[in-house]
Design an enzyme around this catalytic site. Structure first.
Site, PDB file in Angstrom:
ATOM      1  N   TYR A  12       0.796  -1.197   0.049  1.00  0.00           N
ATOM      2  CA  TYR A  12      -0.002   0.015   0.052  1.00  0.00           C
ATOM      3  C   TYR A  12       0.782   1.204  -0.024  1.00  0.00           C
ATOM      4  N   ILE A  13       1.600   1.477   1.034  1.00  0.00           N
ATOM      5  CA  ILE A  13       2.643   2.676   1.231  1.00  0.00           C
ATOM      6  C   ILE A  13       3.681   2.761   0.244  1.00  0.00           C
ATOM      7  N   SER A 125       6.168   3.466  13.176  1.00  0.00           N
ATOM      8  CA  SER A 125       4.945   3.525  13.401  1.00  0.00           C
ATOM      9  C   SER A 125       4.665   4.355  14.737  1.00  0.00           C
ATOM     10  N   ALA A 126       3.703   5.063  14.752  1.00  0.00           N
ATOM     11  CA  ALA A 126       3.376   5.653  15.986  1.00  0.00           C
ATOM     12  C   ALA A 126       2.979   4.808  17.008  1.00  0.00           C
ATOM     13  N   THR A 127       2.580   3.482  16.780  1.00  0.00           N
ATOM     14  CA  THR A 127       2.675   2.625  17.772  1.00  0.00           C
ATOM     15  C   THR A 127       3.828   2.591  18.763  1.00  0.00           C
ATOM     16  N   TYR A 149       3.468  -6.756  17.086  1.00  0.00           N
ATOM     17  CA  TYR A 149       3.776  -6.036  16.099  1.00  0.00           C
ATOM     18  C   TYR A 149       4.590  -4.631  16.545  1.00  0.00           C
ATOM     19  N   LYS A 153       8.560  -3.128  15.861  1.00  0.00           N
ATOM     20  CA  LYS A 153       8.909  -2.012  15.179  1.00  0.00           C
ATOM     21  C   LYS A 153      10.159  -1.177  16.299  1.00  0.00           C
ATOM     22  N   TYR A 177       4.758   6.536  11.153  1.00  0.00           N
ATOM     23  CA  TYR A 177       3.746   7.070  10.511  1.00  0.00           C
ATOM     24  C   TYR A 177       2.741   6.974  11.466  1.00  0.00           C
ATOM     25  N   ASN A 179      -1.825   7.504  10.909  1.00  0.00           N
ATOM     26  CA  ASN A 179      -2.646   6.514  10.239  1.00  0.00           C
ATOM     27  C   ASN A 179      -2.963   6.843   8.773  1.00  0.00           C
ATOM     28  N   ARG A 231      -7.817   9.711  15.985  1.00  0.00           N
ATOM     29  CA  ARG A 231      -6.451   9.391  15.357  1.00  0.00           C
ATOM     30  C   ARG A 231      -6.109  10.436  14.107  1.00  0.00           C
ATOM     31  N   ASP A 294      -6.595  -0.536  22.292  1.00  0.00           N
ATOM     32  CA  ASP A 294      -6.850   0.776  21.614  1.00  0.00           C
ATOM     33  C   ASP A 294      -6.508   2.023  22.562  1.00  0.00           C
TER      34      ASP A 294
HETATM   35  P1  NAD Z   1       1.503  -3.681   3.014  1.00  0.00           P
HETATM   36  O1  NAD Z   1       1.173  -5.145   3.696  1.00  0.00           O
HETATM   37  O2  NAD Z   1       0.413  -3.163   2.019  1.00  0.00           O
HETATM   38  O3  NAD Z   1       3.127  -3.880   2.220  1.00  0.00           O
HETATM   39  C1  NAD Z   1       4.112  -4.486   3.058  1.00  0.00           C
HETATM   40  C2  NAD Z   1       4.845  -5.169   1.710  1.00  0.00           C
HETATM   41  O4  NAD Z   1       5.812  -5.839   2.040  1.00  0.00           O
HETATM   42  C3  NAD Z   1       3.855  -5.974   0.829  1.00  0.00           C
HETATM   43  O5  NAD Z   1       3.889  -5.907  -0.402  1.00  0.00           O
HETATM   44  C4  NAD Z   1       4.272  -7.544   1.218  1.00  0.00           C
HETATM   45  O6  NAD Z   1       4.162  -8.510   0.268  1.00  0.00           O
HETATM   46  C5  NAD Z   1       5.942  -7.210   1.478  1.00  0.00           C
HETATM   47  N1  NAD Z   1       6.560  -7.891   2.537  1.00  0.00           N
HETATM   48  C6  NAD Z   1       5.925  -8.264   3.581  1.00  0.00           C
HETATM   49  N2  NAD Z   1       7.076  -9.257   4.163  1.00  0.00           N
HETATM   50  C7  NAD Z   1       7.873  -9.626   3.250  1.00  0.00           C
HETATM   51  C8  NAD Z   1       9.252 -10.375   3.292  1.00  0.00           C
HETATM   52  N3  NAD Z   1       9.731 -11.135   4.238  1.00  0.00           N
HETATM   53  N4  NAD Z   1       9.933 -10.275   1.732  1.00  0.00           N
HETATM   54  C9  NAD Z   1       9.633  -9.456   0.837  1.00  0.00           C
HETATM   55  N5  NAD Z   1       8.384  -8.556   0.995  1.00  0.00           N
HETATM   56  C10 NAD Z   1       7.741  -8.708   2.096  1.00  0.00           C
HETATM   57  O7  NAD Z   1       1.696  -2.549   4.051  1.00  0.00           O
HETATM   58  P2  NAD Z   1       1.777  -1.046   4.089  1.00  0.00           P
HETATM   59  O8  NAD Z   1       0.685  -0.291   4.688  1.00  0.00           O
HETATM   60  O9  NAD Z   1       2.369  -0.550   2.672  1.00  0.00           O
HETATM   61  O10 NAD Z   1       2.830  -0.798   5.290  1.00  0.00           O
HETATM   62  C11 NAD Z   1       4.409  -0.478   4.714  1.00  0.00           C
HETATM   63  C12 NAD Z   1       5.241  -0.399   6.058  1.00  0.00           C
HETATM   64  O11 NAD Z   1       4.747   0.553   6.866  1.00  0.00           O
HETATM   65  C13 NAD Z   1       5.173  -1.764   6.961  1.00  0.00           C
HETATM   66  O12 NAD Z   1       6.311  -1.950   7.495  1.00  0.00           O
HETATM   67  C14 NAD Z   1       4.132  -1.317   8.085  1.00  0.00           C
HETATM   68  O13 NAD Z   1       4.439  -1.965   9.279  1.00  0.00           O
HETATM   69  C15 NAD Z   1       4.414   0.138   8.199  1.00  0.00           C
HETATM   70  N6  NAD Z   1       3.285   0.911   8.743  1.00  0.00           N
HETATM   71  C16 NAD Z   1       2.106   0.686   8.258  1.00  0.00           C
HETATM   72  C17 NAD Z   1       0.848   1.571   8.612  1.00  0.00           C
HETATM   73  C18 NAD Z   1      -0.095   1.420   8.195  1.00  0.00           C
HETATM   74  O14 NAD Z   1      -1.207   1.794   8.918  1.00  0.00           O
HETATM   75  N7  NAD Z   1      -0.530   0.917   6.898  1.00  0.00           N
HETATM   76  C19 NAD Z   1       1.182   2.395   9.754  1.00  0.00           C
HETATM   77  C20 NAD Z   1       2.593   2.471  10.263  1.00  0.00           C
HETATM   78  C21 NAD Z   1       3.568   1.763   9.660  1.00  0.00           C
HETATM   79  N1  UFG Z   2     -12.374   1.494  14.586  1.00  0.00           N
HETATM   80  C1  UFG Z   2     -13.455   1.142  14.842  1.00  0.00           C
HETATM   81  N2  UFG Z   2     -14.037   0.186  14.063  1.00  0.00           N
HETATM   82  C2  UFG Z   2     -13.182  -0.474  13.264  1.00  0.00           C
HETATM   83  C3  UFG Z   2     -12.040  -0.014  13.195  1.00  0.00           C
HETATM   84  C4  UFG Z   2     -11.487   0.807  14.011  1.00  0.00           C
HETATM   85  O1  UFG Z   2     -14.512   1.979  15.482  1.00  0.00           O
HETATM   86  O2  UFG Z   2     -13.747  -1.503  12.742  1.00  0.00           O
HETATM   87  C5  UFG Z   2     -11.699   2.626  15.540  1.00  0.00           C
HETATM   88  C6  UFG Z   2     -10.566   2.273  16.454  1.00  0.00           C
HETATM   89  O3  UFG Z   2     -11.048   1.836  17.651  1.00  0.00           O
HETATM   90  C7  UFG Z   2      -9.739   3.430  16.638  1.00  0.00           C
HETATM   91  C8  UFG Z   2      -9.842   4.165  15.161  1.00  0.00           C
HETATM   92  O4  UFG Z   2     -11.099   3.539  14.478  1.00  0.00           O
HETATM   93  O5  UFG Z   2     -10.373   4.425  17.514  1.00  0.00           O
HETATM   94  C9  UFG Z   2      -8.776   3.706  14.214  1.00  0.00           C
HETATM   95  O6  UFG Z   2      -8.401   2.568  14.101  1.00  0.00           O
HETATM   96  P1  UFG Z   2      -7.550   1.570  13.058  1.00  0.00           P
HETATM   97  O7  UFG Z   2      -7.538   0.398  13.246  1.00  0.00           O
HETATM   98  O8  UFG Z   2      -7.837   2.251  11.862  1.00  0.00           O
HETATM   99  O9  UFG Z   2      -5.997   2.190  13.507  1.00  0.00           O
HETATM  100  P2  UFG Z   2      -5.235   2.146  14.741  1.00  0.00           P
HETATM  101  O10 UFG Z   2      -4.985   3.678  15.301  1.00  0.00           O
HETATM  102  O11 UFG Z   2      -5.807   1.452  15.909  1.00  0.00           O
HETATM  103  O12 UFG Z   2      -3.773   1.453  14.304  1.00  0.00           O
HETATM  104  C10 UFG Z   2      -3.069   2.093  13.106  1.00  0.00           C
HETATM  105  C11 UFG Z   2      -2.510   0.812  12.461  1.00  0.00           C
HETATM  106  C12 UFG Z   2      -1.167   0.183  13.552  1.00  0.00           C
HETATM  107  C13 UFG Z   2      -0.427   1.269  13.963  1.00  0.00           C
HETATM  108  C14 UFG Z   2      -1.103   2.510  14.362  1.00  0.00           C
HETATM  109  C15 UFG Z   2      -0.348   3.765  14.811  1.00  0.00           C
HETATM  110  O13 UFG Z   2      -3.419  -0.237  12.238  1.00  0.00           O
HETATM  111  O14 UFG Z   2      -0.622  -0.582  12.721  1.00  0.00           O
HETATM  112  O15 UFG Z   2      -2.201   2.968  13.541  1.00  0.00           O
HETATM  113  O16 UFG Z   2       0.344   3.860  13.467  1.00  0.00           O
HETATM  114  F1  UFG Z   2       0.495   0.954  14.817  1.00  0.00           F
END
Ligand code: NAD
Ligand code: UFG
Length: 338
Positions: A12-13, A125-127, A149, A153, A177, A179, A231, A294
């Site tokens: 995705y990202i 991640s902000a996590t 998870y 990180k 990052y 959300n 968020r 949460d």
């Molecule tokens: P995503 O799952 O869409 O993308 C991750 C990609 O990595 C996928 O294409 C997957 O196939 C690939 N991948 C995973 N394991 C692999 C491996 N062992 N070897 C090769 N490829 C591999 O996720 P995203 O949302 O694009 O997130 C990208 C990064 O940002 C991740 O590290 C995630 O933890 C971090 N992140 C995401 C969020 C979010 O909410 N999306 C928030 C904070 C941080």
């Molecule tokens: N929520 C609902 N219903 C749902 C899903 C979410 O009410 O079906 C609420 C959650 O309780 C929260 C808000 O929507 O209050 C956002 O929830 P998300 O699951 O979309 O996002 P989070 O903030 O929980 O987590 C995301 C990523 C994590 C990352 C974190 C901080 O999923 O991987 O942001 O970057 F660690």
């Protein structure tokens, strides 16, 4: 112009970041095993940018494959997105998170060191801030985690800080990052979650398109403006541009931690209203109890990104919902069968 190895570049990202890198004249080599993505995303990156994209099918646990790729394509920089990202799944299967995320990153770093490629941008991640002790979250907020998870990180962040302390010829940018939501304005790439989405915006989008019946709002008794969780949602294109700025700033010896967020918090109900307006669809919802783990509110102090990278988020919640809806509506099955 840089030659960038993008691990997880089909995700995705990563896919949105590849578009912005290519549009700015950088070369990218995507290294991905498609464990959570589709090769179609790579075709779409080419379609949007009209630029060739090199893709290597590989696993970051395979150090030799990374070394061969870095050498073959003479990469000078790595953006490391590859990893598993589901909080819930990580509590069920922590070992696969530590293996894929932590061990995979160690293999990547060893390959980079061996090939003398020492410029890295890492997806954190902000996590890693855990339960906020104050808001907005500045980069010096204490770090802690509540699930495997998040721990993966934080462990990787610590590894990167140790690595830099041992060898200051590295240039490391850790991006935290908030959300990420939305999709590219073309509607051709976007988030394609497997199974029922865990995150709010993709869930809401699937309710709007009729794939899911109604949203469950986890908790309406938080100490927030309307009782639902708050968020810092950030448009994925803004996030991608943050990576572009990081790449263009990288070079000198450094190890930086930088938030990528907007600084603005929206509640679950505000997101529902904004998505209703963008999609012109009803979004039925019901309240349920809080989801374990949460926090009530989480939003960034975005100033450091502005000071160091000259970057700030530009796209507001309306655009985030509009673009997310455009992607969902025109690709109801994601990348499959389109
Ligand atoms: P995503 O799952 O869409 O993308 C991750 C990609 O990595 C996928 O294409 C997957 O196939 C690939 N991948 C995973 N394991 C692999 C491996 N062992 N070897 C090769 N490829 C591999 O996720 P995203 O949302 O694009 O997130 C990208 C990064 O940002 C991740 O590290 C995630 O933890 C971090 N992140 C995401 C969020 C979010 O909410 N999306 C928030 C904070 C941080
Ligand atoms: N929520 C609902 N219903 C749902 C899903 C979410 O009410 O079906 C609420 C959650 O309780 C929260 C808000 O929507 O209050 C956002 O929830 P998300 O699951 O979309 O996002 P989070 O903030 O929980 O987590 C995301 C990523 C994590 C990352 C974190 C901080 O999923 O991987 O942001 O970057 F660690």
């Amino acid at each position: 112009m840089r030659k960038i190895l993008v691990t997880g570049g089909a995700g995705y990202i990563g896919s949105h970041t590849c578009v912005e890198l290519l549009n700015s004249g950088h070369e990218v080599v995507i290294f991905d095993n498609f464990c959570n993505s589709s090769p179609v995303a790579i075709e779409r990156i080419t379609e949007i940018t009209k630029k060739p994209v090199t893709h290597v099918y590989g696993n970051i646990l395979d150090q030799q494959a990374i070394e061969e790729t870095l050498t073959k394509y003479q990469c000078d920089t790595v953006i490391h997105f590859a990893g598993l990202k589901s909080v819930g799944e990580s509590t069920q299967n922590p070992l696969s998170y530590y293996e894929n995320n932590v061990a995979g990153t160690v293999k990547l770093l060893q390959a980079m060191a061996k090939c003398n490629v020492k410029n890295l941008v890492f997806s954190s991640s902000a996590t890693v801030y855990g339960e906020p002790q104050f808001l907005p979250l500045t980069e010096d907020h204490p770090l802690s985690t509540t699930n495997p998870y998040g721990s993966s990180k934080l462990i990787i962040e610590n590894i990167l800080r140790d690595l830099y302390a041992s060898d200051e010829s590295w240039s490391i940018t850790i991006l935290r990052y908030f959300n990420p939501v939305g999709a590219h304005s073309s509607g051709r790439i976007g988030e394609d979650p497997r199974g029922t989405p865990n995150n709010l915006m993709p869930y809401v989008a699937q309710v709007a398109v009729g794939k899911l019946e109604k949203l469950t709002v986890f908790g309406n008794d938080y100490e927030t403006k309307d009782g639902t969780g708050v968020r810092d949602y950030i448009h994925v294109t803004d996030l991608a541009l943050g990576h572009l700025r990081s790449i263009e700033q990288i070079g000198a010896s450094q190890c930086l931690e930088i938030n990528l967020g907007t600084g603005v918090g929206y509640s679950v109900l505000e997101i529902v209203e904004a998505f209703k307006a963008a999609s012109n669809k009803d979004i039925p919802y019901q309240f349920a109890s809080r989801r374990a783990g949460d926090v009530a509110s989480c939003f960034a102090a975005p100033k450091l990104a502005k000071d160091i990278l000259g970057w700030e988020a530009k796209l507001g919640i309306e655009q985030m919902c509009q673009d997310h809806w455009n992607w969902q509506y025109s690709n109801p099955k994601g990348y499959s069968l389109n």
